[in-house]
Design a protein around this motif. Structure first.
Motif, PDB file in Angstrom:
ATOM      1  N   GLY A   1      13.243 -17.216  13.933  1.00 27.86           N
ATOM      2  CA  GLY A   1      13.282 -15.792  13.629  1.00 27.86           C
ATOM      3  C   GLY A   1      14.602 -15.218  13.188  1.00 27.86           C
ATOM      4  O   GLY A   1      14.733 -13.999  13.068  1.00 27.86           O
ATOM      5  N   LEU A   2      15.605 -16.051  12.918  1.00 26.75           N
ATOM      6  CA  LEU A   2      16.872 -15.517  12.447  1.00 26.75           C
ATOM      7  C   LEU A   2      16.763 -15.082  10.994  1.00 26.75           C
ATOM      8  O   LEU A   2      15.935 -15.590  10.242  1.00 26.75           O
ATOM      9  CB  LEU A   2      17.985 -16.565  12.582  1.00 26.75           C
ATOM     10  N   SER A   3      17.585 -14.128  10.613  1.00 25.43           N
ATOM     11  CA  SER A   3      17.619 -13.679   9.219  1.00 25.43           C
ATOM     12  C   SER A   3      18.169 -14.799   8.348  1.00 25.43           C
ATOM     13  O   SER A   3      18.848 -15.715   8.841  1.00 25.43           O
ATOM     14  CB  SER A   3      18.512 -12.439   9.094  1.00 25.43           C
ATOM     15  N   PRO A   4      17.923 -14.750   7.033  1.00 17.85           N
ATOM     16  CA  PRO A   4      18.468 -15.791   6.147  1.00 17.85           C
ATOM     17  C   PRO A   4      19.980 -15.950   6.253  1.00 17.85           C
ATOM     18  O   PRO A   4      20.497 -17.064   6.228  1.00 17.85           O
ATOM     19  CB  PRO A   4      18.038 -15.327   4.756  1.00 17.85           C
ATOM     20  N   LEU A   5      20.699 -14.822   6.379  1.00 17.73           N
ATOM     21  CA  LEU A   5      22.152 -14.897   6.488  1.00 17.73           C
ATOM     22  C   LEU A   5      22.579 -15.616   7.761  1.00 17.73           C
ATOM     23  O   LEU A   5      23.413 -16.533   7.735  1.00 17.73           O
ATOM     24  CB  LEU A   5      22.757 -13.495   6.451  1.00 17.73           C
ATOM     25  N   HIS A   6      21.997 -15.191   8.888  1.00 15.52           N
ATOM     26  CA  HIS A   6      22.372 -15.812  10.161  1.00 15.52           C
ATOM     27  C   HIS A   6      21.899 -17.266  10.227  1.00 15.52           C
ATOM     28  O   HIS A   6      22.576 -18.119  10.813  1.00 15.52           O
ATOM     29  CB  HIS A   6      21.800 -15.008  11.322  1.00 15.52           C
ATOM     30  N   ALA A   7      20.762 -17.554   9.629  1.00 15.78           N
ATOM     31  CA  ALA A   7      20.277 -18.934   9.602  1.00 15.78           C
ATOM     32  C   ALA A   7      21.213 -19.822   8.782  1.00 15.78           C
ATOM     33  O   ALA A   7      21.463 -20.980   9.141  1.00 15.78           O
ATOM     34  CB  ALA A   7      18.858 -18.985   9.023  1.00 15.78           C
ATOM     35  N   THR A   8      21.737 -19.268   7.685  1.00 17.19           N
ATOM     36  CA  THR A   8      22.686 -20.017   6.870  1.00 17.19           C
ATOM     37  C   THR A   8      23.938 -20.353   7.666  1.00 17.19           C
ATOM     38  O   THR A   8      24.423 -21.493   7.659  1.00 17.19           O
ATOM     39  CB  THR A   8      23.069 -19.210   5.617  1.00 17.19           C
ATOM     40  N   LEU A   9      24.468 -19.368   8.377  1.00 20.92           N
ATOM     41  CA  LEU A   9      25.661 -19.600   9.195  1.00 20.92           C
ATOM     42  C   LEU A   9      25.394 -20.630  10.287  1.00 20.92           C
ATOM     43  O   LEU A   9      26.252 -21.480  10.580  1.00 20.92           O
ATOM     44  CB  LEU A   9      26.133 -18.282   9.815  1.00 20.92           C
ATOM     45  N   LEU A  10      24.209 -20.579  10.875  1.00 21.21           N
ATOM     46  CA  LEU A  10      23.883 -21.540  11.919  1.00 21.21           C
ATOM     47  C   LEU A  10      23.664 -22.931  11.331  1.00 21.21           C
ATOM     48  O   LEU A  10      23.942 -23.940  11.982  1.00 21.21           O
ATOM     49  CB  LEU A  10      22.641 -21.080  12.681  1.00 21.21           C
ATOM     50  N   GLY A  11      23.170 -22.988  10.097  1.00 23.38           N
ATOM     51  CA  GLY A  11      23.049 -24.280   9.426  1.00 23.38           C
ATOM     52  C   GLY A  11      24.402 -24.918   9.188  1.00 23.38           C
ATOM     53  O   GLY A  11      24.589 -26.126   9.396  1.00 23.38           O
ATOM     54  N   VAL A  12      25.379 -24.109   8.772  1.00 26.51           N
ATOM     55  CA  VAL A  12      26.738 -24.619   8.601  1.00 26.51           C
ATOM     56  C   VAL A  12      27.288 -25.105   9.938  1.00 26.51           C
ATOM     57  O   VAL A  12      27.925 -26.165  10.014  1.00 26.51           O
ATOM     58  CB  VAL A  12      27.648 -23.528   8.007  1.00 26.51           C
ATOM     59  N   THR A  13      27.033 -24.345  10.986  1.00 25.43           N
ATOM     60  CA  THR A  13      27.483 -24.746  12.327  1.00 25.43           C
ATOM     61  C   THR A  13      26.909 -26.092  12.714  1.00 25.43           C
ATOM     62  O   THR A  13      27.607 -26.937  13.298  1.00 25.43           O
ATOM     63  CB  THR A  13      27.070 -23.684  13.352  1.00 25.43           C
ATOM     64  N   THR A  14      25.650 -26.312  12.394  1.00 25.14           N
ATOM     65  CA  THR A  14      25.015 -27.588  12.711  1.00 25.14           C
ATOM     66  C   THR A  14      25.706 -28.740  11.991  1.00 25.14           C
ATOM     67  O   THR A  14      25.918 -29.809  12.568  1.00 25.14           O
ATOM     68  CB  THR A  14      23.526 -27.556  12.313  1.00 25.14           C
ATOM     69  N   GLY A  15      26.080 -28.500  10.724  1.00 23.28           N
ATOM     70  CA  GLY A  15      26.677 -29.563   9.931  1.00 23.28           C
ATOM     71  C   GLY A  15      28.117 -29.865  10.288  1.00 23.28           C
ATOM     72  O   GLY A  15      28.529 -31.021  10.304  1.00 23.28           O
ATOM     73  N   VAL A  16      28.904 -28.820  10.592  1.00 28.64           N
ATOM     74  CA  VAL A  16      30.347 -29.033  10.786  1.00 28.64           C
ATOM     75  C   VAL A  16      30.794 -28.844  12.227  1.00 28.64           C
ATOM     76  O   VAL A  16      31.950 -29.140  12.553  1.00 28.64           O
ATOM     77  CB  VAL A  16      31.152 -28.072   9.877  1.00 28.64           C
ATOM     78  N   GLY A  17      29.902 -28.365  13.094  1.00 24.59           N
ATOM     79  CA  GLY A  17      30.301 -28.063  14.474  1.00 24.59           C
ATOM     80  C   GLY A  17      30.802 -29.268  15.241  1.00 24.59           C
ATOM     81  O   GLY A  17      31.781 -29.185  15.992  1.00 24.59           O
ATOM     82  N   GLY A  18      30.135 -30.413  15.066  1.00 27.41           N
ATOM     83  CA  GLY A  18      30.553 -31.612  15.777  1.00 27.41           C
ATOM     84  C   GLY A  18      31.944 -32.060  15.371  1.00 27.41           C
ATOM     85  O   GLY A  18      32.764 -32.428  16.220  1.00 27.41           O
TER      86      GLY A  18
END
Length: 206
Positions: free
Chosen positions: A112-129
């Motif tokens: 249920g996140l907005s496209p903008l927030h989902a995009t930011l969370l997608g980046v977090t998934t990729g680079v967070g580790g």
């Protein structure tokens, strides 16, 4: 095991190799290597799931824990050989980056996140580790000086996933297309030494 789960584990394995190799460069013992491997491989996904308020996928399957340990063992015994083939490993790392950012964005949209927030969370998934790895190893996180275009490909891949979902395109075709965009840009950055710009007047360090 489904194809998505298998690809997920492949990405985790490659990220774990980079974490364990960082441990070798920092002269850490096997415990430190394992911690960096686990954090690099699982950190982004765990942060994503905690933000979504769901049980992290890393704690639902023993494979998510064992795969980074296997990568640590390989690096522990054969790190000179792993270092020599690291250019090839970086190609798989780019594939893992693309896959993780696309899947992370899709999961955020499903919750249920907005496209903008989902995009930011997608980046977090990729680079967070990788960011957690750098902090634990005493390095400035690469996210803060993206001179080799790592976060930028993740951002574009995540944004594409969010846009395709907004247009009603879901499923693995959309996820794969978004992952390929991030992968392609990351490989191009490595191949052609693409760099993000510095502030005006700041000379490059290289």
């Amino acid at each position: 095991m489904t194809v998505p789960e298998l690809l997920d584990l492949v990405g985790i394995f490659v990220f774990a190799l980079s974490g364990a190799l960082m441990g070798v460069r920092k002269r850490l013992d096997v415990v430190g290597m394992a911690v960096l491997a686990e954090m690099t491989a699982l950190g982004g996904g765990v942060v994503r799931d905690l933000i979504l308020n769901v049980r992290p996928a890393a704690f639902q399957s023993v494979g998510y824990v064992l795969v980074p340990l296997a990568a640590t063992a390989i690096v522990f015994f054969w790190h000179p050989h792993v270092a020599r083939v690291m250019p090839a490993v970086l190609v798989f790392d780019a594939a893992g980056l693309g896959l993780f950012c696309a899947v992370g964005t899709l999961k955020a949209l499903e919750y249920g996140l907005s496209p903008l927030h989902a995009t930011l969370l997608g980046v977090t998934t990729g680079v967070g580790g990788g960011m957690l790895r750098d902090v634990l190893a005493g390095e400035i996180p690469t996210l803060l000086y993206d001179r080799q275009l790592y976060a930028v490909p993740a951002l574009l891949g995540s944004a594409m996933m969010a846009e395709l979902s907004t247009l009603g395109l879901h499923g693995w075709p959309a996820t794969l297309a978004s992952a390929v965009v991030a992968f392609g840009l990351r490989v191009a950055a490595m191949r052609y030494k693409l760099r993000a710009p510095l502030a005006r007047g700041v000379p490059p360090s290289e």
